[in-house]
Motif scaffolding. Structure first.
Motif, PDB file in Angstrom:
ATOM      1  N   PHE A  84       0.808  -1.001   0.059  1.00  0.00           N
ATOM      2  CA  PHE A  84       0.036  -0.036  -0.030  1.00  0.00           C
ATOM      3  C   PHE A  84       0.910   1.212   0.008  1.00  0.00           C
ATOM      4  O   PHE A  84       1.928   1.308   1.016  1.00  0.00           O
ATOM      5  CB  PHE A  84      -1.056  -0.059   1.216  1.00  0.00           C
ATOM      6  CG  PHE A  84      -2.263  -0.711   1.219  1.00  0.00           C
ATOM      7  CD1 PHE A  84      -2.280  -1.637  -0.116  1.00  0.00           C
ATOM      8  CD2 PHE A  84      -3.314  -0.488   1.970  1.00  0.00           C
ATOM      9  CE1 PHE A  84      -3.393  -2.383   0.070  1.00  0.00           C
ATOM     10  CE2 PHE A  84      -4.361  -1.350   2.098  1.00  0.00           C
ATOM     11  CZ  PHE A  84      -4.483  -2.076   0.921  1.00  0.00           C
ATOM     12  N   GLU A  85       0.531   1.972  -0.923  1.00  0.00           N
ATOM     13  CA  GLU A  85       1.301   3.521  -0.944  1.00  0.00           C
ATOM     14  C   GLU A  85       0.233   4.424  -0.436  1.00  0.00           C
ATOM     15  O   GLU A  85      -0.699   4.641  -1.052  1.00  0.00           O
ATOM     16  CB  GLU A  85       1.726   3.833  -2.369  1.00  0.00           C
ATOM     17  CG  GLU A  85       2.614   5.116  -2.447  1.00  0.00           C
ATOM     18  CD  GLU A  85       3.115   5.435  -3.747  1.00  0.00           C
ATOM     19  OE1 GLU A  85       3.348   6.765  -3.993  1.00  0.00           O
ATOM     20  OE2 GLU A  85       3.429   4.444  -4.809  1.00  0.00           O
ATOM     21  N   ILE A  86       0.556   4.928   0.624  1.00  0.00           N
ATOM     22  CA  ILE A  86      -0.541   5.654   1.529  1.00  0.00           C
ATOM     23  C   ILE A  86      -0.064   7.071   1.435  1.00  0.00           C
ATOM     24  O   ILE A  86       1.019   7.498   1.886  1.00  0.00           O
ATOM     25  CB  ILE A  86      -0.598   5.227   2.956  1.00  0.00           C
ATOM     26  CG1 ILE A  86      -0.906   3.760   3.284  1.00  0.00           C
ATOM     27  CG2 ILE A  86      -1.700   5.997   3.583  1.00  0.00           C
ATOM     28  CD1 ILE A  86      -0.666   3.112   4.558  1.00  0.00           C
ATOM     29  N   PRO A  87      -0.862   7.944   0.770  1.00  0.00           N
ATOM     30  CA  PRO A  87      -0.615   9.471   0.884  1.00  0.00           C
ATOM     31  C   PRO A  87      -0.736  10.065   2.335  1.00  0.00           C
ATOM     32  O   PRO A  87      -1.547   9.525   3.206  1.00  0.00           O
ATOM     33  CB  PRO A  87      -1.746   9.922  -0.193  1.00  0.00           C
ATOM     34  CG  PRO A  87      -2.458   8.784  -0.878  1.00  0.00           C
ATOM     35  CD  PRO A  87      -2.108   7.902   0.065  1.00  0.00           C
ATOM     36  N   ASN A  88       0.192  10.990   2.381  1.00  0.00           N
ATOM     37  CA  ASN A  88       0.251  11.556   3.730  1.00  0.00           C
ATOM     38  C   ASN A  88      -0.821  12.210   3.895  1.00  0.00           C
ATOM     39  O   ASN A  88      -1.269  12.125   5.125  1.00  0.00           O
ATOM     40  CB  ASN A  88       1.413  12.618   3.545  1.00  0.00           C
ATOM     41  CG  ASN A  88       3.130  12.031   3.309  1.00  0.00           C
ATOM     42  OD1 ASN A  88       2.980  10.773   3.768  1.00  0.00           O
ATOM     43  ND2 ASN A  88       4.014  12.884   2.888  1.00  0.00           N
ATOM     44  N   PHE A 165       3.613  -1.529  11.019  1.00  0.00           N
ATOM     45  CA  PHE A 165       4.248  -1.753   9.624  1.00  0.00           C
ATOM     46  C   PHE A 165       5.646  -1.000   9.647  1.00  0.00           C
ATOM     47  O   PHE A 165       5.502   0.243  10.035  1.00  0.00           O
ATOM     48  CB  PHE A 165       3.232  -1.545   8.447  1.00  0.00           C
ATOM     49  CG  PHE A 165       1.835  -2.058   8.477  1.00  0.00           C
ATOM     50  CD1 PHE A 165       1.809  -3.072   7.641  1.00  0.00           C
ATOM     51  CD2 PHE A 165       0.887  -1.368   8.919  1.00  0.00           C
ATOM     52  CE1 PHE A 165       0.598  -3.911   7.760  1.00  0.00           C
ATOM     53  CE2 PHE A 165      -0.322  -2.385   9.213  1.00  0.00           C
ATOM     54  CZ  PHE A 165      -0.397  -3.123   8.356  1.00  0.00           C
ATOM     55  N   ASP A 166       6.528  -1.630   9.027  1.00  0.00           N
ATOM     56  CA  ASP A 166       7.586  -0.778   8.912  1.00  0.00           C
ATOM     57  C   ASP A 166       7.563   0.014   7.544  1.00  0.00           C
ATOM     58  O   ASP A 166       6.845  -0.637   6.637  1.00  0.00           O
ATOM     59  CB  ASP A 166       8.963  -1.559   8.785  1.00  0.00           C
ATOM     60  CG  ASP A 166       9.566  -2.218   9.843  1.00  0.00           C
ATOM     61  OD1 ASP A 166       9.325  -1.674  11.087  1.00  0.00           O
ATOM     62  OD2 ASP A 166      10.155  -3.340  10.113  1.00  0.00           O
ATOM     63  N   ILE A 167       7.988   1.124   7.546  1.00  0.00           N
ATOM     64  CA  ILE A 167       7.850   1.935   6.116  1.00  0.00           C
ATOM     65  C   ILE A 167       9.122   1.316   4.890  1.00  0.00           C
ATOM     66  O   ILE A 167      10.242   1.417   5.742  1.00  0.00           O
ATOM     67  CB  ILE A 167       8.213   3.302   6.231  1.00  0.00           C
ATOM     68  CG1 ILE A 167       6.940   4.000   7.273  1.00  0.00           C
ATOM     69  CG2 ILE A 167       8.225   3.980   4.960  1.00  0.00           C
ATOM     70  CD1 ILE A 167       6.990   5.523   7.415  1.00  0.00           C
ATOM     71  N   GLU A 168       8.404   0.880   4.106  1.00  0.00           N
ATOM     72  CA  GLU A 168       9.493   0.248   3.145  1.00  0.00           C
ATOM     73  C   GLU A 168      10.283   1.258   2.279  1.00  0.00           C
ATOM     74  O   GLU A 168      11.503   1.166   1.980  1.00  0.00           O
ATOM     75  CB  GLU A 168       8.862  -0.707   2.186  1.00  0.00           C
ATOM     76  CG  GLU A 168       7.753  -2.006   3.041  1.00  0.00           C
ATOM     77  CD  GLU A 168       8.900  -2.964   3.564  1.00  0.00           C
ATOM     78  OE1 GLU A 168       9.854  -2.978   3.189  1.00  0.00           O
ATOM     79  OE2 GLU A 168       8.417  -3.663   4.594  1.00  0.00           O
ATOM     80  N   VAL A 181       1.621  -4.814   3.251  1.00  0.00           N
ATOM     81  CA  VAL A 181       0.274  -5.241   4.157  1.00  0.00           C
ATOM     82  C   VAL A 181      -0.070  -6.812   4.083  1.00  0.00           C
ATOM     83  O   VAL A 181      -1.199  -7.115   4.311  1.00  0.00           O
ATOM     84  CB  VAL A 181      -0.780  -4.151   3.643  1.00  0.00           C
ATOM     85  CG1 VAL A 181      -0.760  -2.959   3.850  1.00  0.00           C
ATOM     86  CG2 VAL A 181      -1.379  -4.423   2.021  1.00  0.00           C
ATOM     87  N   SER A 182       0.867  -7.252   3.427  1.00  0.00           N
ATOM     88  CA  SER A 182       0.438  -8.706   3.181  1.00  0.00           C
ATOM     89  C   SER A 182       0.324  -9.412   4.550  1.00  0.00           C
ATOM     90  O   SER A 182      -0.899 -10.185   4.969  1.00  0.00           O
ATOM     91  CB  SER A 182       1.512  -9.544   2.583  1.00  0.00           C
ATOM     92  OG  SER A 182       1.994  -8.836   1.247  1.00  0.00           O
ATOM     93  N   PRO A 183       1.108  -9.206   5.657  1.00  0.00           N
ATOM     94  CA  PRO A 183       0.692  -9.792   6.890  1.00  0.00           C
ATOM     95  C   PRO A 183      -0.533  -9.547   7.488  1.00  0.00           C
ATOM     96  O   PRO A 183      -1.057 -10.384   8.168  1.00  0.00           O
ATOM     97  CB  PRO A 183       1.965  -9.374   8.015  1.00  0.00           C
ATOM     98  CG  PRO A 183       2.951  -9.096   6.704  1.00  0.00           C
ATOM     99  CD  PRO A 183       2.326  -8.283   5.707  1.00  0.00           C
ATOM    100  N   LEU A 184      -1.160  -8.342   7.110  1.00  0.00           N
ATOM    101  CA  LEU A 184      -2.248  -7.724   7.792  1.00  0.00           C
ATOM    102  C   LEU A 184      -3.450  -8.953   7.352  1.00  0.00           C
ATOM    103  O   LEU A 184      -4.296  -9.350   7.970  1.00  0.00           O
ATOM    104  CB  LEU A 184      -2.479  -6.519   7.476  1.00  0.00           C
ATOM    105  CG  LEU A 184      -3.851  -5.830   7.873  1.00  0.00           C
ATOM    106  CD1 LEU A 184      -3.989  -5.750   9.434  1.00  0.00           C
ATOM    107  CD2 LEU A 184      -4.233  -4.757   6.944  1.00  0.00           C
ATOM    108  N   PHE A 185      -3.406  -9.469   6.078  1.00  0.00           N
ATOM    109  CA  PHE A 185      -4.413 -10.175   5.611  1.00  0.00           C
ATOM    110  C   PHE A 185      -4.164 -11.678   5.450  1.00  0.00           C
ATOM    111  O   PHE A 185      -4.974 -12.439   5.035  1.00  0.00           O
ATOM    112  CB  PHE A 185      -4.825  -9.812   4.212  1.00  0.00           C
ATOM    113  CG  PHE A 185      -5.224  -8.359   3.941  1.00  0.00           C
ATOM    114  CD1 PHE A 185      -6.430  -7.639   4.727  1.00  0.00           C
ATOM    115  CD2 PHE A 185      -4.379  -7.350   3.592  1.00  0.00           C
ATOM    116  CE1 PHE A 185      -6.731  -6.543   4.629  1.00  0.00           C
ATOM    117  CE2 PHE A 185      -4.727  -5.851   3.348  1.00  0.00           C
ATOM    118  CZ  PHE A 185      -5.845  -5.648   3.944  1.00  0.00           C
ATOM    119  N   GLU A 186      -2.652 -11.985   5.813  1.00  0.00           N
ATOM    120  CA  GLU A 186      -2.295 -13.493   5.864  1.00  0.00           C
ATOM    121  C   GLU A 186      -2.166 -13.918   7.162  1.00  0.00           C
ATOM    122  O   GLU A 186      -1.489 -15.086   7.524  1.00  0.00           O
ATOM    123  CB  GLU A 186      -1.326 -13.459   5.028  1.00  0.00           C
ATOM    124  CG  GLU A 186      -1.372 -13.189   3.461  1.00  0.00           C
ATOM    125  CD  GLU A 186      -0.342 -13.438   2.648  1.00  0.00           C
ATOM    126  OE1 GLU A 186       1.015 -13.280   3.103  1.00  0.00           O
ATOM    127  OE2 GLU A 186      -0.343 -13.402   1.394  1.00  0.00           O
TER     128      GLU A 186
END
Length: 837
Positions: A84-88, A165-168, A181-186
Motif C-alpha cells: 500500500f502506498e499511502i498518501p500523507n 508496519f515498517d515503512i518500506e 500489508v500482506s501480513p495484515l491479511f495473511e
C-alpha cells in the motif's frame, strides 16, 4: 499492461470482462499466489525487526515489475508482496473497515454476512516516524473538543494498534509512504477473520499460513477492497470432515469516511429506524447521556428556496441502486420497480427523483465501474440455494449516514415466494394454484421482496406491529388491500392476505408500501432547515404526536409476549385471522396434488412433499400467533406527555377465545391434514407421530413458565378482574382430557396428546428452571423472569396432577374399551411416579 498471477496450486481466476479489459490508469485487478508473512511485515500486531538504514529507495521496492492500481491508496503487487502506498494526507483520516464473508463452505451459512465493522486510521509513528500503525478508533464514548472532560475521555479510550508496519519506502517527493500489508491479511487477526462463535463451534485450532493468501486487491477513489482466503485447521468443520480444515474467502472494505460529517438526526424508538449510539460525556454533569442517531442517506434539497415553498425538489445526490449484470433479464424491470416504489415515500418527505434503479453502465460507457466501488450500491444476484434476500447497509458511525449498500439476492428466493403465495392465497387466487408461476406473477413477488429489502437499506427496521393495525374484516373488504396493502408497512413480515375467503369478492392479496412507510420516511428524511440535531426534536416529536392515536403509525419489534407484534401475522385479531387462515388451508390441501403436478409430467413428488410441509408449517404459525394472546402483554411505545399505559395485559375475554381456539383447532385432532392420497405418495407412515408432535408443541407453548408467570402477575395486579393461571389450567384440562367426563373412547391422537400433557407437567414439577431477572428493561419484552420452584407454578401443577389422578380413577370405574383402559392406567402410573418419585 494488465498482469494476472496464478500458480499450479490453485486455478487461475476468471474475472468478468469489464474488469479484465481495464485501460491504462484504470482499476486493474490481480490474483496472487499463496504466501506467508513477509520478513518486513512480521506477525499480527508486529512490524518485524527495524531496518537501521531506514526506508529503501522507492524504485527498489516498487519495481518495474509492479502491477499498480491507483485510488484512495496506490496498490502495488510485487512478487508475493501486496504494497500500500499511502498518501500523507490520508494519514490520521478515519476509515471504516467492514469485514464480510465472501464465500463459505457448505453448511456454514452463506457468503455476504457482515462479521465486523470498525473505524481505523493509518498513523505514522515511531521514534523517527519510521513506522505506520493501523489504529482502531472508537466513537462509542465522545465529548466535544474543548470541554475539560474531552481529555479524560481520550485517555480512557486509548486506541488499540491493530497492526504495525515498517515503512518500506517513500515516494520521490516524500508525499506518500509504502508499507507491506500482506501480513495484515495473511495472519490470524480475529477482527479480520472468523468470529469467536465460529471458532468455538468448529473447534478451530490455528490458521494455516501455507493455505492462506491474498486473492485480489482493488483501489477506488474512496475505498479499497481486499479479497483474501483464510484456511483454518478445525476439528469439526461444517463439511468435508476428513479435511480437518475450513477455508473461507473474506472481503475487507476500507472506506474513507466523509470529509464533512452529515448532520445527524436523533433517534426516537416510536419510529423504526436502525441507529447508532454514542455515550456523550459532555452533555451533563449529573448523568451520562447516550445520544442515538438514525441511519439514513444524506439527502439535501437542490433548490432550498423551492423546498421552503413546499415544492418537490430533486436531492443534490439521489440514492441509486444498480442491478448486478448477472440478474436474469426477465426480473430486471421488477427489481427496478421495487426500488422505485419508494419514490412515493420520499415525495412525502419533499423529494422528487430521490431513489432510482438502474442497470450498470457497459464497459464502453464506464470502464471503471465496479460493484466493489463504494460509490455504487448494487443488488447482487447470488447463485445460491439459500431461500433468502437481505438488505444490509454500511454507515458512518459518527452520524449514521448511510454510505453504501449491497443487497444480497439469492437465486432460490423465488422458491420461498412460490411457497408463501400458494399456501397463503391459493384458496382465493387462481394465479397461485400451480408449482411454476407465470413470469408476471413471480415478477410482482420479486418486486415486493425488493421493496422490502430496499427499505432496510434506506434505514428502516422491521415493523412487526404494523400488521395488527388493520381489522380482519377490512382485509376481506373489496379493494381495501389493493389500496392499503396487507399492513400499513411493507417492512412487516405480513406477507400475503391469508384471511380472505372465496366468497369475499374484490378482496386483494398482495403487500405494498403503505402509510406507515410514507410517514417514517418523511419523519427520517424531511430536512428541518436552520435547525441542528437538538433543535429538530420538537418538530420530530410533533409529527409523531399528530398521529399518536392511530395504530397505522405504530412501530414495534417482534416479541413472544406481544400478540400485536408477531411475524408472519396479519389482522388485529390473531384468533379470528388464524381461524380464517385454517379454513383456507383446508381448501388448499386437497388440491396440492393437482397444483404441484401442473406441467410436470414424469417428475417425482418432491414439490408435493414440499408444499404439504408448508401447509403444516403455516398451521404452526397460526398456533404461535394465538399462543401469544394467552398471558399476552401489548406494548405501545410512548414518551412523557402522552397519555395511557405503555404495557397492557390482554383482556380476559380475548384470552378465553384463544384457549377455545386451541381446543377446536389443535386439541381436537386436526385430521383434515391426513390426506391419504397425498401421504401415500410422499412418505412412509409417520402420520401418528407427526400429529403427536404438532399437538404436543402447542401444549408446551401454553405451559411456558414465562407465560404462566405473566398470568400470576396479572392476577396479582388486577385481582379477580383478569384471566388467571388457575382458569387457564382448568380450561386446558377440559380441552385435553374431556373424555374423562364424557366417558367417550380415547383415540390414538388424543392418547398421544394426553401423554404429552403429562410429560410437560412432569417437566414443570421436576426441572430446576429459572428464567433470570433481566438486566435491561427492554429485555422484558422478550422473556419474563421466573423461578419455577419458588413461584405459584409448581403448586398449580401439583394441584392439576392430583385433580387428574382423581378424575382418571373415577373414569376407570366405568366400562371402557381395552385400549382406553390401558392408556388411563398408564397415565395413572405416570402421575404417581411424578408425585412420588
Amino acid at each position: 499492461m494488465v498482469r494476472t498471477f496464478s500458480t499450479a496450486r490453485r486455478p487461475a481466476l476468471v474475472f468478468p470482462l469489464f474488469l479484465l479489459l481495464a485501460a491504462s490508469g484504470c482499476m486493474r485487478p490481480f490474483a496472487r499466489p499463496s504466501a506467508g508473512p513477509s520478513a518486513s511485515g512480521g506477525g499480527p500486531g508486529g512490524g518485524g525487526e527495524e531496518d537501521d538504514d531506514g526506508p529503501a529507495p522507492y524504485s527498489e521496492v516498487v519495481t518495474e515489475e509492479a502491477v499498480t492500481d491507483s485510488g484512495m491508496v496506490h496498490v502495488h503487487r510485487v512478487d508475493d508482496q501486496v504494497l500500500f502506498e499511502i498518501p500523507n494526507d490520508l494519514l490520521d483520516r478515519e476509515i471504516l473497515l467492514v469485514t464480510r464473508t465472501a464465500s463459505v463452505p457448505d453448511g456454514m451459512g452463506y457468503g455476504g454476512q457482515k462479521l465486523n465493522t470498525q473505524v481505523v486510521r493509518w498513523e505514522r509513528n515511531g521514534s523517527n516516524g519510521e513506522r505506520i500503525f493501523l489504529r482502531v478508533v472508537t466513537h462509542t464514548n465522545v465529548a466535544e473538543d474543548g470541554l475539560p472532560v474531552a481529555r479524560a475521555v481520550r485517555s480512557a479510550n486509548f486506541e488499540a494498534i491493530l497492526h504495525a508496519f515498517d515503512i518500506e519506502a517513500l515516494n520521490d517527493d516524500s508525499t506518500s509512504v509504502v508499507v507491506d500489508v500482506s501480513p495484515l491479511f495473511e495472519s490470524d487477526i480475529p477482527m479480520l477473520g472468523l468470529r469467536q462463535s465460529f471458532r468455538d463451534q468448529y473447534r478451530i485450532r490455528s490458521l494455516d499460513s501455507d493455505r492462506t493468501y491474498v486473492d485480489w486487491v482493488k483501489s477506488f477513489p474512496r475505498n479499497v477492497e481486499v479479497r483474501h482466503v483464510l484456511t483454518y485447521t478445525a476439528q469439526t468443520p461444517p463439511s468435508n470432515a476428513t479435511t480437518n480444515a475450513i477455508s473461507v474467502e473474506m472481503n475487507q472494505s476500507m472506506i474513507l469516511l466523509p470529509d464533512e460529517p452529515m448532520q445527524p438526526r436523533l433517534f426516537d424508538e416510536r419510529v423504526g429506524f436502525f441507529n447508532v449510539s454514542q455515550v456523550d460525556y459532555g452533555l451533563s454533569d449529573q448523568k451520562v447521556v447516550t445520544r442515538t442517531y438514525v441511519t439514513r442517506w444524506r439527502l439535501e434539497p437542490s433548490d432550498t428556496a423551492a423546498f421552503r415553498r413546499g415544492e418537490l425538489v430533486d436531492p443534490v445526490q439521489p440514492i441509486i441502486y444498480y442491478l448486478d449484470p448477472a440478474t436474469p433479464e426477465k426480473w430486471r424491470p421488477y427489481l427496478i420497480q421495487g426500488i422505485e416504489d419508494w419514490q412515493e415515500a420520499f415525495e412525502a418527505a419533499g423529494f422528487s427523483n430521490a431513489i432510482q434503479g438502474r442497470m450498470p453502465p457497459s464497459f464502453e460507457e464506464d470502464p471503471e465501474f465496479s460493484p466493489e466501488d463504494v460509490r455504487y450500491s448494487v443488488i447482487r444476484w447470488l447463485p445460491s440455494q439459500v431461500q433468502n434476500a437481505s438488505g444490509p447497509h454500511v454507515h458512518d458511525p459518527r452520524t449514521g449516514e448511510i454510505l453504501e449498500s449491497d443487497i444480497q439476492w439469492y437465486h432460490n428466493v423465488a422458491n420461498l415466494l412460490r411457497n408463501w403465495y400458494l399456501i397463503q392465497t391459493g384458496a382465493v387466487n387462481p394465479a397461485a394454484r400451480r408449482a411454476l408461476f407465470d413470469d408476471e406473477v413471480m415478477g410482482e413477488l420479486i418486486r415486493f421482496v425488493a421493496a422490502h429489502e430496499v427499505g432496510h437499506t434506506i434505514g428502516l427496521q422491521h415493523n412487526m406491529k404494523s400488521s395488527s393495525a388493520f381489522p380482519v374484516d377490512s382485509l376481506r373488504a373489496p379493494g381495501f388491500v389493493c389500496r392499503n396493502g396487507v399492513a400499513p408497512s411493507i417492512m412487516d413480515y405480513a406477507r400475503f392476505n391469508y384471511v380472505a375467503q372465496p366468497e369475499d369478492e374484490g378482496a386483494c392479496t398482495d403487500p405494498r408500501i403503505g402509510e406507515y412507510d410514507r410517514f417514517a420516511i418523511n419523519w427520517g428524511y424531511r430536512p428541518i432547515l436552520d435547525a441542528d440535531a437538538d433543535a429538530e426534536r420538537p418538530t420530530l416529536d410533533a409529527w409523531i404526536r399528530e398521529v399518536e392515536d392511530d395504530p397505522v403509525y405504530y412501530f414495534g419489534s417482534s416479541t413472544p409476549i406481544d400478540p400485536s407484534a408477531q411475524t408472519e401475522a396479519i389482522g388485529s385479531d390473531a384468533t379470528e385471522a388464524s381461524d380464517l387462515g385454517i379454513e383456507n388451508l383446508k381448501r388448499i390441501l386437497p388440491n396440492l396434488i393437482e397444483w404441484s403436478s401442473d406441467g410436470r409430467e414424469g417428475e417425482n413428488y418432491e414439490e408435493l412433499a414440499e408444499l404439504y410441509s408448508n401447509v403444516i408449517g403455516q398451521w404452526n404459525r397460526y398456533m404461535g400467533h394465538v399462543g401469544t394472546v394467552v398471558g399476552g402483554v401489548t406494548r405501545t411505545r410512548k414518551r412523557i406527555g402522552q397519555e395511557g399505559p405503555v404495557y397492557e395485559f390482554v383482556d380476559e375475554a380475548t384470552q378465553r377465545r384463544a384457549m377455545d381456539f386451541f381446543a377446536r383447532q389443535a386439541f381436537e385432532p386436526p385430521t383434515w391434514m391426513i390426506d391419504e392420497e397425498i401421504l401415500s405418495k410422499i412418505e412412509n407412515p409417520s402420520t401418528v407421530d407427526r400429529m403427536r408432535g404438532i399437538q404436543v408443541r402447542v401444549v408446551n407453548m401454553i405451559l411456558d413458565p414465562g407465560r404462566m408467570q405473566r398470568l400470576i402477575e396479572a392476577e396479582a395486579r388486577n385481582g379477580d378482574d383478569h384471566y388467571s393461571l388457575g382458569e387457564m389450567f382448568e380450561e386446558l384440562r377440559d380441552a385435553i382430557w374431556g373424555e374423562l367426563e364424557t366417558g367417550a373412547p380415547i383415540g390414538v391422537y388424543r392418547r398421544n396428546l394426553q401423554r404429552g400433557h403429562l410429560e410437560r407437567l412432569e417437566f414443570l414439577m421436576t426441572s430446576e428452571l429459572v428464567l433470570p431477572a433481566f438486566v435491561f428493561a427492554a429485555l422484558s419484552d422478550f422473556f419474563t423472569s421466573v423461578d419455577v420452584s419458588q413461584s405459584d407454578i409448581r403448586a398449580f401443577v401439583r394441584g392439576e396432577l392430583t385433580g387428574l389422578q382423581e378424575a382418571i380413577e373415577g373414569a376407570l370405574r366405568r366400562d371402557l374399551d381395552r385400549t382406553t383402559e390401558l392408556h388411563l392406567r398408564d397415565a395413572l402410573a405416570r402421575i404417581d411416579e411424578i408425585l412420588d418419585p
